[in-house]
Design a protein around this motif. Structure first.
Motif, PDB file in Angstrom:
ATOM      1  N   VAL A   1       0.847  -1.193   0.000  1.00  0.00           N
ATOM      2  CA  VAL A   1       0.000   0.000   0.000  1.00  0.00           C
ATOM      3  C   VAL A   1       0.881   1.241   0.000  1.00  0.00           C
ATOM      4  O   VAL A   1       1.854   1.327   0.754  1.00  0.00           O
ATOM      5  N   ASP A   2       0.562   2.193  -0.881  1.00  0.00           N
ATOM      6  CA  ASP A   2       1.212   3.506  -0.862  1.00  0.00           C
ATOM      7  C   ASP A   2       0.389   4.428   0.034  1.00  0.00           C
ATOM      8  O   ASP A   2      -0.816   4.613  -0.195  1.00  0.00           O
ATOM      9  N   VAL A   3       1.037   4.981   1.049  1.00  0.00           N
ATOM     10  CA  VAL A   3       0.337   5.837   2.006  1.00  0.00           C
ATOM     11  C   VAL A   3       0.946   7.234   2.014  1.00  0.00           C
ATOM     12  O   VAL A   3       2.060   7.452   1.531  1.00  0.00           O
ATOM     13  N   VAL A   4       0.202   8.172   2.554  1.00  0.00           N
ATOM     14  CA  VAL A   4       0.718   9.528   2.748  1.00  0.00           C
ATOM     15  C   VAL A   4       1.640   9.506   3.968  1.00  0.00           C
ATOM     16  O   VAL A   4       1.229   9.089   5.046  1.00  0.00           O
ATOM     17  N   PRO A   5       2.899   9.913   3.823  1.00  0.00           N
ATOM     18  CA  PRO A   5       3.823   9.822   4.970  1.00  0.00           C
ATOM     19  C   PRO A   5       3.435  10.777   6.083  1.00  0.00           C
ATOM     20  O   PRO A   5       2.867  11.845   5.850  1.00  0.00           O
TER      21      PRO A   5
ATOM     22  N   THR B   1       4.622   9.246  14.125  1.00  0.00           N
ATOM     23  CA  THR B   1       3.227   9.011  13.743  1.00  0.00           C
ATOM     24  C   THR B   1       2.969   7.514  13.567  1.00  0.00           C
ATOM     25  O   THR B   1       3.767   6.787  12.986  1.00  0.00           O
ATOM     26  N   ARG B   2       1.830   7.073  14.049  1.00  0.00           N
ATOM     27  CA  ARG B   2       1.391   5.678  13.893  1.00  0.00           C
ATOM     28  C   ARG B   2      -0.010   5.720  13.286  1.00  0.00           C
ATOM     29  O   ARG B   2      -0.893   6.393  13.808  1.00  0.00           O
ATOM     30  N   LYS B   3      -0.200   5.017  12.155  1.00  0.00           N
ATOM     31  CA  LYS B   3      -1.511   5.046  11.524  1.00  0.00           C
ATOM     32  C   LYS B   3      -1.864   3.689  10.931  1.00  0.00           C
ATOM     33  O   LYS B   3      -0.990   2.843  10.701  1.00  0.00           O
ATOM     34  N   LEU B   4      -3.155   3.515  10.670  1.00  0.00           N
ATOM     35  CA  LEU B   4      -3.641   2.319  10.003  1.00  0.00           C
ATOM     36  C   LEU B   4      -3.439   2.494   8.501  1.00  0.00           C
ATOM     37  O   LEU B   4      -3.971   3.418   7.893  1.00  0.00           O
ATOM     38  N   ALA B   5      -2.647   1.581   7.887  1.00  0.00           N
ATOM     39  CA  ALA B   5      -2.367   1.670   6.458  1.00  0.00           C
ATOM     40  C   ALA B   5      -3.390   0.914   5.636  1.00  0.00           C
ATOM     41  O   ALA B   5      -3.654   1.264   4.484  1.00  0.00           O
ATOM     42  N   ALA B   6      -3.974  -0.136   6.205  1.00  0.00           N
ATOM     43  CA  ALA B   6      -4.987  -0.915   5.479  1.00  0.00           C
ATOM     44  C   ALA B   6      -5.726  -1.805   6.460  1.00  0.00           C
ATOM     45  O   ALA B   6      -5.169  -2.245   7.474  1.00  0.00           O
TER      46      ALA B   6
ATOM     47  N   THR C   1     -10.234  -7.467   5.184  1.00  0.00           N
ATOM     48  CA  THR C   1     -11.349  -8.242   5.721  1.00  0.00           C
ATOM     49  C   THR C   1     -11.730  -9.324   4.730  1.00  0.00           C
ATOM     50  O   THR C   1     -11.888  -9.055   3.539  1.00  0.00           O
ATOM     51  N   LEU C   2     -11.859 -10.538   5.212  1.00  0.00           N
ATOM     52  CA  LEU C   2     -12.359 -11.635   4.380  1.00  0.00           C
ATOM     53  C   LEU C   2     -13.870 -11.663   4.525  1.00  0.00           C
ATOM     54  O   LEU C   2     -14.399 -11.742   5.639  1.00  0.00           O
ATOM     55  N   VAL C   3     -14.582 -11.584   3.392  1.00  0.00           N
ATOM     56  CA  VAL C   3     -16.038 -11.518   3.454  1.00  0.00           C
ATOM     57  C   VAL C   3     -16.656 -12.510   2.474  1.00  0.00           C
ATOM     58  O   VAL C   3     -16.097 -12.827   1.424  1.00  0.00           O
ATOM     59  N   ALA C   4     -17.832 -13.004   2.846  1.00  0.00           N
ATOM     60  CA  ALA C   4     -18.668 -13.814   1.958  1.00  0.00           C
ATOM     61  C   ALA C   4     -20.033 -13.162   1.950  1.00  0.00           C
ATOM     62  O   ALA C   4     -20.757 -13.215   2.949  1.00  0.00           O
ATOM     63  N   GLY C   5     -20.368 -12.502   0.849  1.00  0.00           N
ATOM     64  CA  GLY C   5     -21.595 -11.725   0.828  1.00  0.00           C
ATOM     65  C   GLY C   5     -21.493 -10.565   1.795  1.00  0.00           C
ATOM     66  O   GLY C   5     -20.573  -9.751   1.714  1.00  0.00           O
ATOM     67  N   ASP C   6     -22.417 -10.506   2.759  1.00  0.00           N
ATOM     68  CA  ASP C   6     -22.383  -9.459   3.776  1.00  0.00           C
ATOM     69  C   ASP C   6     -21.779  -9.945   5.084  1.00  0.00           C
ATOM     70  O   ASP C   6     -21.786  -9.219   6.086  1.00  0.00           O
ATOM     71  N   THR C   7     -21.250 -11.178   5.087  1.00  0.00           N
ATOM     72  CA  THR C   7     -20.728 -11.771   6.316  1.00  0.00           C
ATOM     73  C   THR C   7     -19.220 -11.573   6.420  1.00  0.00           C
ATOM     74  O   THR C   7     -18.473 -11.943   5.512  1.00  0.00           O
ATOM     75  N   LYS C   8     -18.777 -10.978   7.535  1.00  0.00           N
ATOM     76  CA  LYS C   8     -17.341 -10.824   7.773  1.00  0.00           C
ATOM     77  C   LYS C   8     -16.809 -12.120   8.376  1.00  0.00           C
ATOM     78  O   LYS C   8     -17.292 -12.590   9.408  1.00  0.00           O
ATOM     79  N   LEU C   9     -15.791 -12.692   7.732  1.00  0.00           N
ATOM     80  CA  LEU C   9     -15.234 -13.966   8.175  1.00  0.00           C
ATOM     81  C   LEU C   9     -13.996 -13.784   9.043  1.00  0.00           C
ATOM     82  O   LEU C   9     -13.773 -14.556   9.978  1.00  0.00           O
ATOM     83  N   SER C  10     -13.171 -12.789   8.728  1.00  0.00           N
ATOM     84  CA  SER C  10     -11.977 -12.493   9.533  1.00  0.00           C
ATOM     85  C   SER C  10     -11.471 -11.118   9.145  1.00  0.00           C
ATOM     86  O   SER C  10     -11.881 -10.553   8.118  1.00  0.00           O
ATOM     87  N   GLU C  11     -10.556 -10.585   9.956  1.00  0.00           N
ATOM     88  CA  GLU C  11     -10.040  -9.243   9.689  1.00  0.00           C
ATOM     89  C   GLU C  11      -8.615  -9.133  10.190  1.00  0.00           C
ATOM     90  O   GLU C  11      -8.233  -9.746  11.186  1.00  0.00           O
ATOM     91  N   ALA C  12      -7.809  -8.356   9.453  1.00  0.00           N
ATOM     92  CA  ALA C  12      -6.424  -8.108   9.850  1.00  0.00           C
ATOM     93  C   ALA C  12      -6.088  -6.647   9.573  1.00  0.00           C
ATOM     94  O   ALA C  12      -6.612  -6.047   8.625  1.00  0.00           O
ATOM     95  N   LEU C  13      -5.219  -6.077  10.396  1.00  0.00           N
ATOM     96  CA  LEU C  13      -4.849  -4.660  10.287  1.00  0.00           C
ATOM     97  C   LEU C  13      -3.388  -4.532   9.880  1.00  0.00           C
ATOM     98  O   LEU C  13      -2.515  -5.224  10.425  1.00  0.00           O
ATOM     99  N   VAL C  14      -3.124  -3.655   8.905  1.00  0.00           N
ATOM    100  CA  VAL C  14      -1.770  -3.358   8.455  1.00  0.00           C
ATOM    101  C   VAL C  14      -1.427  -1.946   8.937  1.00  0.00           C
ATOM    102  O   VAL C  14      -2.176  -1.001   8.685  1.00  0.00           O
ATOM    103  N   LEU C  15      -0.303  -1.808   9.620  1.00  0.00           N
ATOM    104  CA  LEU C  15       0.055  -0.553  10.276  1.00  0.00           C
ATOM    105  C   LEU C  15       1.233   0.125   9.587  1.00  0.00           C
ATOM    106  O   LEU C  15       1.980  -0.498   8.828  1.00  0.00           O
ATOM    107  N   ALA C  16       1.400   1.415   9.889  1.00  0.00           N
ATOM    108  CA  ALA C  16       2.567   2.183   9.451  1.00  0.00           C
ATOM    109  C   ALA C  16       3.014   3.062  10.600  1.00  0.00           C
ATOM    110  O   ALA C  16       2.192   3.770  11.205  1.00  0.00           O
ATOM    111  N   VAL C  17       4.307   3.013  10.926  1.00  0.00           N
ATOM    112  CA  VAL C  17       4.886   3.818  12.015  1.00  0.00           C
ATOM    113  C   VAL C  17       6.159   4.455  11.478  1.00  0.00           C
ATOM    114  O   VAL C  17       7.073   3.752  11.029  1.00  0.00           O
ATOM    115  N   TRP C  18       6.242   5.799  11.505  1.00  0.00           N
ATOM    116  CA  TRP C  18       7.438   6.473  10.999  1.00  0.00           C
ATOM    117  C   TRP C  18       8.434   6.697  12.128  1.00  0.00           C
ATOM    118  O   TRP C  18       8.054   7.088  13.249  1.00  0.00           O
TER     119      TRP C  18
END
Length: 429
Positions: free
Chosen positions: A290-294, A299-304, A307-324
């Motif tokens: 992911v290309d993010v705004v520096p 600074t610590r931010k959520l980069a992405a 979420t794994l989804v089937a239709g409207d159902t959320k199956l799992s989720e993971a967070l990708v972070l950025a820390v300068w």
């Protein structure tokens, strides 16, 4: 019951002004509390709403042993279908026709009676004519569209090369995207790896080389068992990025390399869905950049958010972070899993480019690229790929990638190397 979990491997620390964030997202699907680390057979019952089409090449080049074994393989695949699975058998040459069911449009429901009737119909398939794979896929699409919402899968077998123009074939293939998944099998040495890879990539399937016709039956049994065990259809990876950020690429990197970047569809301004097909028990891994705004140092931010989804159902989720950070020791570390799969992606490219250069008579480029592939395979302890490479090049020093092109290469060995180039080994724990 399938349960899902997601995990992220990354070095979240970026140097001042850096914009690219790399992460490997691992998604695991587990049934009955037993984790299975690869997509494969996972039980004998089919998931709800499962559809299967068996596509058999019946062109003239299949005459003899190949058509005999193809009929046997189709019969084995039919016997593998659990009760209740919707299915059909298609015979393809210069055109395409439904071999079974013969008395209705659409698909039949698997039962003792329909399996018996289908095997009898398959027994009457005869070889003759040319190869128009686009027509085979088009007919399969029309059959699959009678089962909306089902986990729809096809297995396609051929021994030759498509006779249709590239434009006609590409248009037919594009119309099948998102309608069904397709695993492709080539028997013998007269088909094109790139052609079947094009189908399998767009239709979220696999490609395998069957060296001899006798391999068809066991392979068909395994493919159909795996496909009908995938109980969760039409699963997507939903990637959210913050304002100003964008996905540079998203690639599946395990169990095979497959670039999903261009297949994303917009959900909203900041969210895109990427298709992954149907799931059963197994593990898949994805390399996300992911290309993010520096931000300023500290600074610590959520980069992405992935979420794994089937239709409207959320199956799992993971967070990708950025820390300068201004700590170069932190920002220059490369996460082991990201490094491993970056190497695996390069390995696949190096093999394919080396084989292409060899076919064009560019021996210097072929030796350089296959030498680099040898070096990467050695670094990953990928013994299977090293064995395949050794049938195409003489390896003098795997650590440095010093190789010499062999002149006595069996066409099947070169095809095997090409087909297997996208298969990856998992990162070491």
């Amino acid at each position: 019951m399938v349960t899902f979990s997601s995990d992220v491997n990354q070095n979240a620390y970026l140097s001042e002004g850096a914009t690219d964030v790399h992460a490997v997202v691992t998604v695991k699907a587990v049934t009955d509390s037993a984790e299975i680390v690869s997509d494969g057979p996972a039980g004998t019952g089919a998931g709800p709403g499962t559809a299967e089409v068996i596509i058999i090449d019946s062109s003239g080049s299949m005459e003899g042993k190949k058509i005999t074994e193809a009929r046997r393989a189709a019969a084995v695949a039919i016997d593998t279908l659990p009760d209740g699975v919707a299915f059909a058998v298609v015979s393809g040459n210069s055109s395409a026709r439904v071999v079974y069911p013969t008395s209705q449009t659409g698909l039949a429901e698997a039962s003792a009676a329909t399996r018996s009737a289908a095997k009898q119909a398959v027994h009457d398939i005869r070889a003759g004519g040319g190869t128009a794979i686009g027509q085979w896929l088009t007919l399969t699409r029309s059959l699959m569209e009678t089962r909306p919402g089902a986990a729809r899968h096809a297995i396609l077998l051929t021994d030759g090369q498509n006779w249709e123009s590239e434009d006609v074939f590409a248009a037919a293939l594009a119309r099948c995207e998102g309608v069904f998944q397709c695993d492709c099998r080539g028997v013998g040495a007269d088909w094109r790896v790139s052609e079947l890879r094009q189908i399998a990539s767009l239709l979220l399937g696999s490609v395998e080389l069957l060296r001899t016709p006798e391999q068809m039956a066991d392979d068909f049994r395994a493919v159909v068992a795996a496909a009908t065990a995938r109980a969760v259809p039409d699963v997507t990876l939903r990637v959210w990025t913050p304002k100003g950020a964008a996905v540079r690429f998203l690639r599946q990197v395990y169990p095979e390399v497959d670039d999903l970047t261009g297949r994303g569809g917009d959900v909203n301004e900041r969210t895109r869905d990427y298709p992954t097909g149907a799931w059963g028990a197994g593990t898949r891994e994805y390399h996300l950049c992911v290309d993010v705004v520096p931000g300023p140092v500290g600074t610590r931010k959520l980069a992405a958010r992935v979420t794994l989804v089937a239709g409207d159902t959320k199956l799992s989720e993971a967070l990708v972070l950025a820390v300068w950070t201004d700590d170069t020791d932190l920002s220059t570390r490369i996460n082991d899993k990201v490094a491993h799969y970056t190497g695996q992606e390069e390995l696949a490219r190096a093999i394919q480019e080396g084989i292409e250069a060899r076919a064009l008579g560019d021996d210097a480029t072929a030796a350089t690229r296959l030498g680099r592939a040898t070096q990467l395979a050695a670094e990953a302890d990928d013994e299977g790929t090293l064995r395949r490479l050794a049938k195409v090049v003489d390896i003098d020093d795997p650590a440095t990638g010093k190789v010499r092109l062999r002149r006595d290469v069996d066409a099947l060995d070169e095809m095997d190397l090409d087909v297997s180039s996208t298969k990856t080994v998992p990162a070491k724990r």
